[in-house]
Design a protein around this motif. Structure first.
Motif, PDB file in Angstrom:
ATOM      1  N   VAL A 182      -2.202   6.102  16.871  1.00 19.27           N
ATOM      2  CA  VAL A 182      -3.033   5.117  16.871  1.00 19.27           C
ATOM      3  C   VAL A 182      -3.520   4.754  15.412  1.00 19.27           C
ATOM      4  CG1 VAL A 182      -4.929   3.828  17.746  1.00 19.27           C
ATOM      5  CG2 VAL A 182      -3.667   5.383  19.365  1.00 19.27           C
ATOM      6  N   GLU A 183      -3.600   5.474  14.779  1.00 21.82           N
ATOM      7  CA  GLU A 183      -4.213   5.591  13.287  1.00 21.82           C
ATOM      8  C   GLU A 183      -3.070   4.937  12.622  1.00 21.82           C
ATOM      9  OE1 GLU A 183      -5.132   9.171  11.449  1.00 21.82           O
ATOM     10  OE2 GLU A 183      -5.442   7.967   9.447  1.00 21.82           O
ATOM     11  N   GLY A 186      -3.008   1.432  13.384  1.00 26.46           N
ATOM     12  CA  GLY A 186      -3.798   0.501  12.541  1.00 26.46           C
ATOM     13  C   GLY A 186      -3.651   0.476  11.291  1.00 26.46           C
ATOM     14  N   ARG A 187      -3.086   1.458  10.633  1.00 23.90           N
ATOM     15  CA  ARG A 187      -3.122   1.442   9.077  1.00 23.90           C
ATOM     16  C   ARG A 187      -1.954   0.487   8.882  1.00 23.90           C
ATOM     17  NH1 ARG A 187      -5.590   4.912   5.666  1.00 23.90           N
ATOM     18  NH2 ARG A 187      -6.716   6.721   6.519  1.00 23.90           N
TER      19      ARG A 187
END
Lengths: 236, 130
Positions: A182-183, A186-187
């Motif tokens: 998920v990170e 998002g990035r």
């Protein structure tokens, strides 16, 4: 042998292994789950086409969307699956169900399609499905099942990418405290995909305004709804 | 180019090691069902459901390609920030968002049509011209 496993091999397998009755490898379990979920998706999609009651059609669409979310889970795309459940099942499908309810009082039911139309549609569908299936099965993508090709070159002699013998669970395997899928999503959304992200927000604003404007226009009372179709002059 | 009929056996695909092709086949089934729904439904909302099916088929393909491309790279597809950039998943997210927007506008149009025509039969929509 498991060529690849679609699931995190540590988490969901442990309770099954603790049962001791069935010893399933992660690959076999994910294959079973794929056929289960994919079968539900395909069958409910076919039922969506066949069913003639619009409410039943909406229910079959619900089944298809939830199974598609399950497919995303099997593909290690948990965030996309969650978004699918929240936006598609919780938003779009509710919107469609509201549309079905608001237009349910039909003075004259739309006539069902004739048998000729059904036959033509079935023929078109059969031809399309056959062509797609043949193209998929005979494509170079299908020749190497385990590490799928990413390029479109038809080159069977390319060296196979070395993978771990015990299948490569891609994200869950190499996940540490700082590397969450998920990170990375998002990035990427606020990095490479910043312009489409902002465009999508602007588009959502426009759609909100446009839908509110379209839906509020000249509401007539339900008792005034008559089957006569000549009222269109007021629109333009 | 001579192709015998034996070349056209879809059973050349093995069932067990579920690979990319299986997911693509599932997407193909959903795509064909969506096209058939668009072709056969007379209820406008049924047609909208067909469109949603097609978008879901595309999404399944996108996520499957994303996953298996990552598998092919050995989990080492490095993005801008030193991590795997899940491009397919992000495009799938955009497709979901755009599908929601499209459904909202389409349903607003259908409600307007229903208010004016007391019907959502698309065969009666031929008077919308002009």
């Amino acid at each position: 042998m498991m060529i690849h496993c679609l699931l995190n091999p540590t988490m969901p397998i442990l309770p099954l292994a603790a049962l001791g009755t069935v010893a399933l490898s992660a690959g076999a379990l994910s294959a079973i789950l794929f056929y289960l979920v994919g079968g539900i998706a395909a069958l409910s999609a076919v039922a969506l086409v066949v069913s003639r009651n619009i409410v039943h059609t909406a229910v079959f669409l619900l089944f298809t969307l939830v199974s598609a979310a399950g497919i995303y889970f099997l593909l290690d795309a948990a965030f996309v699956a969650a978004v699918q459940m929240v936006i598609y099942v919780g938003g779009t499908l509710i919107l469609i169900v509201f549309g079905v309810m608001l237009t349910a009082r039909l003075p004259h039911e739309p006539p069902h399609e004739s048998n000729v139309e059904r036959g033509v549609a079935i023929a078109i569908g059969a031809v399309m499905l056959f062509a797609l299936a043949m193209a998929l099965v005979r494509s170079p993508l299908a020749q190497q099942p385990a590490p799928a090709e990413t390029s479109t070159e038809v080159n069977h002699e390319r060296p196979t990418i070395p993978t771990n013998s015990q299948s490569t669970p891609v994200w869950p395997g190499s996940r540490d405290a700082t590397d969450y899928p998920v990170e990375s999503i998002g990035r990427a959304l606020l990095g490479d995909y910043l312009a489409p992200f902002e465009l999508a927000s602007v588009l959502l604003l426009l759609v909100m305004i446009g839908a509110a404007y379209l839906a509020k226009a000249r509401r007539r009372g339900p008792e005034q709804i008559t089957p006569q179709p000549v009222r269109q002059e007021a629109m333009s | 180019v001579t192709m015998s009929l034996a070349n056209f056996s879809p059973l050349a695909l093995s069932l067990y090691p579920v690979g990319l092709t299986h997911f693509l086949l599932l997407g193909a089934v959903l795509l064909v069902c969506g096209v058939l729904a668009i072709l056969t439904k007379r209820n406008a909302i049924g047609i909208l459901m067909g469109v949603e099916l097609i978008l879901n088929a595309a999404n399944i393909n996108l996520v499957a390609f994303d996953h298996f491309a990552n598998v092919a790279a050995g989990g080492a597809a490095i993005g801008q920030f030193g991590r795997h950039a899940p491009d397919g998943q992000i495009i799938a997210l955009f497709v979901i968002v755009l599908a929601a927007a499209e459904a909202a506008v389409a349903l607003a149009i259908f409600l307007n049509f229903y208010n004016n025509f007391a019907s959502i039969d698309v065969e009666r929509a031929d008077e919308l011209r002009g």
